[in-house]
Design an enzyme around this catalytic site. Structure first.
Site: not given
Ligand code: VGL
Ligand code: ZN
Length: 205
Positions: A63, A65, A71, A82, A107, A114, A147, A151
């Site tokens: 991720d 961002h 998000s 995050h 990404k 998102e 997770a 993702c």
């Molecule tokens: C993710 C929530 C927000 C993930 C990424 O990597 O699964 N989950 N951004």
């Molecule tokens: Zn994210």
């Protein structure tokens, strides 16, 4: 568990390992900590070693961002901040074995978009993971990381849609479980769509 593979599988040409978002922010004490997220690192390292030894391609998504990503709660999104570009939280776990030759796929880089799936995330040159898979003539994708219910799930949906064979490494994934059972439901959905499930002990023979 749905679609378990009973016999061990030996990774070979045409196979790829995709490691999803094993970043500090998703690990215990991170800003969006996934429960037991750190438990996936030893099995993942085992899988990484196998693919590395066999000179098979490995991709690590992250991720990545901007600080004002849509998000984030401050922007009206569902998540605490995050995966912010160039911060400690966005770095891969120091315990994760990231081979020098591996390709990193970023990404969620656009403020207003998102992007849970890693498939159309991009490397430093701007090439998408999908372009890499095409170029390598990949047929089977082994996937683990974080997770399960975001993702990993969305990446698996996309690669199944593109016609790839998918093996989800069940000991190398963990779920956010924002709603109880999300992880299990995600696994059932992936299996229902044709993904196979295997543990990292089941690969490498
Ligand atoms: C993710 C929530 C927000 C993930 C990424 O990597 O699964 N989950 N951004
Ligand atoms: Zn994210």
């Amino acid at each position: 568990m749905a679609n378990p593979v009973s016999k061990p599988i030996s990774p070979q040409a045409g196979d790829v390992l995709v490691v999803i978002d094993v970043q500090n922010c998703f690990l215990p004490e991170g800003s969006l900590a996934v429960s037991e997220g750190d438990r996936i690192i030893p099995p993942l390292n085992h899988a990484i070693e196998i693919f590395e030894k066999r000179n098979l391609p490995i991709f690590f998504s992250r991720d990545w961002h901007p600080p004002d990503h849509c998000s984030f709660r401050e922007q009206g999104g569902p998540w605490p901040s995050h995966g912010v570009q160039d911060t400690e939280g966005a770095r891969f776990s120091p315990h994760l074995k990231v081979p020098k030759v591996a390709t990193i796929i970023s990404k969620g880089t656009e403020t207003e978009k998102e992007e849970y799936s890693a498939l159309y995330g991009r490397d430093a040159m701007g090439n998408t993971l999908y372009q890499h898979l095409r170029k390598f003539g990949i047929r089977r994708i082994f996937v683990g990381g974080l997770a399960t219910d975001y993702c990993v799930l969305n990446t698996v949906r996309d690669v199944l849609k593109e016609g790839y064979e998918v093996y989800v490494l069940t000991d190398a994934i963990r779920a956010v479980d924002a709603n109880k059972g999300d992880g299990e439901r995600s696994l059932r959905e992936m299996a229902g769509k044709g993904a196979k499930t295997i543990t990292t002990e089941g690969i490498g023979q």
